[in-house]
Design a protein around this motif. Structure first.
Motif, mmCIF file in Angstrom:
data_model
loop_
_atom_site.group_PDB
_atom_site.id
_atom_site.type_symbol
_atom_site.label_atom_id
_atom_site.label_comp_id
_atom_site.label_asym_id
_atom_site.label_seq_id
_atom_site.Cartn_x
_atom_site.Cartn_y
_atom_site.Cartn_z
ATOM 1 N N VAL A 209 9.010 -18.852 10.704
ATOM 2 C CA VAL A 209 8.247 -19.170 11.910
ATOM 3 C C VAL A 209 7.524 -17.986 12.525
ATOM 4 N N GLY A 210 7.744 -16.781 12.018
ATOM 5 C CA GLY A 210 7.048 -15.653 12.624
ATOM 6 C C GLY A 210 7.536 -14.323 12.111
ATOM 7 N N THR A 211 6.954 -13.274 12.674
ATOM 8 C CA THR A 211 7.367 -11.914 12.366
ATOM 9 C C THR A 211 7.693 -11.189 13.669
ATOM 10 N N SER B 203 2.441 -11.919 7.409
ATOM 11 C CA SER B 203 1.516 -12.257 8.498
ATOM 12 C C SER B 203 0.397 -13.151 7.997
ATOM 13 N N ASP B 204 -0.174 -12.823 6.834
ATOM 14 C CA ASP B 204 -1.261 -13.626 6.269
ATOM 15 C C ASP B 204 -0.767 -15.014 5.878
ATOM 16 N N TYR B 205 0.428 -15.076 5.292
ATOM 17 C CA TYR B 205 0.964 -16.367 4.858
ATOM 18 C C TYR B 205 1.223 -17.280 6.052
ATOM 19 N N ILE B 206 1.825 -16.743 7.103
ATOM 20 C CA ILE B 206 2.117 -17.537 8.292
ATOM 21 C C ILE B 206 0.827 -17.993 8.966
ATOM 22 N N PRO C 125 13.903 7.207 6.107
ATOM 23 C CA PRO C 125 12.736 6.779 6.892
ATOM 24 C C PRO C 125 11.569 6.356 6.005
ATOM 25 N N SER C 126 11.421 7.026 4.856
ATOM 26 C CA SER C 126 10.352 6.659 3.933
ATOM 27 C C SER C 126 10.557 5.254 3.377
ATOM 28 N N ASP C 127 11.812 4.897 3.075
ATOM 29 C CA ASP C 127 12.113 3.558 2.583
ATOM 30 C C ASP C 127 11.712 2.504 3.610
ATOM 31 N N LEU C 128 12.035 2.765 4.871
ATOM 32 C CA LEU C 128 11.730 1.806 5.932
ATOM 33 C C LEU C 128 10.227 1.603 6.074
ATOM 34 N N VAL C 129 9.496 2.708 6.086
ATOM 35 C CA VAL C 129 8.045 2.628 6.259
ATOM 36 C C VAL C 129 7.398 1.884 5.099
ATOM 37 N N LYS C 130 7.816 2.181 3.873
ATOM 38 C CA LYS C 130 7.219 1.560 2.693
ATOM 39 C C LYS C 130 7.469 0.054 2.647
ATOM 40 N N SER C 131 8.692 -0.354 2.955
ATOM 41 C CA SER C 131 9.002 -1.787 2.896
ATOM 42 C C SER C 131 8.226 -2.556 3.954
ATOM 43 N N ARG C 132 8.125 -2.000 5.147
ATOM 44 C CA ARG C 132 7.393 -2.675 6.215
ATOM 45 C C ARG C 132 5.894 -2.709 5.931
ATOM 46 N N ALA C 133 5.357 -1.609 5.403
ATOM 47 C CA ALA C 133 3.925 -1.550 5.118
ATOM 48 C C ALA C 133 3.536 -2.547 4.031
#
Length: 216
Positions: free
Chosen positions: A95-97, A50-53, A35-43
């Motif tokens: 095209v999005g997230t 989001s900023d790039y798009i 779960p820590s891996d998932l949270v870190k990669s998404r964060a």
């Protein structure tokens, strides 16, 4: 069937298939994700994408990116046409997230209502022109944790961002799942915002298409 007329069953079906696809993707990965891996990669990656798009849309720039398989880096940028299966690198549209990752646009396709419900691909020949047709984009959903690194500046071959991904070991793709979506525009004081509304699971569309004798 109009896009806004959906039943509870039609809503639960894609949700169930999405859950199954996510489980199959996680089960097929080497090693174990905590779960820590998932949270870190998404964060880390969500604000970057989001900023790039947002910048692309504000400046009305192209959304091309290069996707590369981290397990098959040799030979780039050449492509071995003799080998079957998905290429170790390809160019697509970013095209999005979504809540778990990014959306990649793999191409436009014409969909028509299927005789058994839902949609199928439109045939190249012999199709009635009276059939209601929807222009839908085939969208690949790539989880953030599937992304190893992003070179936002591009490389010496292409001036687009390069996204290095872990491809699924069995399917050799980076996708958690595929779906057909239609583009929608939301008016906003700071600039219109594009979003992609999912209308059909890709596996269901392809199954209905094959059953109807449509080859692609």
């Amino acid at each position: 069937m109009p896009l806004f007329e959906v039943s509870l069953g039609s809503m639960l079906g894609p949700m169930t298939r999405a859950g199954e696809a996510a489980w199959n993707w996680l089960r097929g990965r080497k090693g174990q994700l905590t779960p820590s891996d998932l949270v870190k990669s998404r964060a880390k990656l969500k604000p970057e994408f989001s900023d790039y798009i947002a910048t692309l849309r504000r400046k009305k720039l192209r959304s091309d990116v290069i996707v590369r398989d981290v397990a098959r880096l040799a030979g780039y940028p050449k492509i071995d046409a003799a080998k079957k299966g998905i290429s170790p690198w390809f160019r697509v549209g970013l095209v999005g997230t979504y809540s778990e990752g990014i959306k990649l646009h793999l191409g436009w396709h014409e969909l028509v209502p299927s005789a058994v419900g839902g949609y199928r691909r439109k045939g190249y020949k012999g199709e009635s022109e009276d059939l209601p047709t929807i222009d839908a984009g085939l969208i690949g959903f790539v989880p953030y944790e599937q992304i190893e690194h992003v070179d936002w500046e591009g490389d010496e071959y292409y001036g687009f961002p390069v996204i290095y991904c872990h491809f699924d070991a069995s399917r050799r793709t980076p996708y958690q799942r595929l779906a057909y979506c239609v583009s929608r525009t939301l008016e906003h004081p700071n600039g219109d915002r594009e979003w992609w509304h999912e209308i059909a699971d890709a596996d269901e569309v392809h199954k209905s298409s094959r059953n109807a004798g449509i080859h692609f």
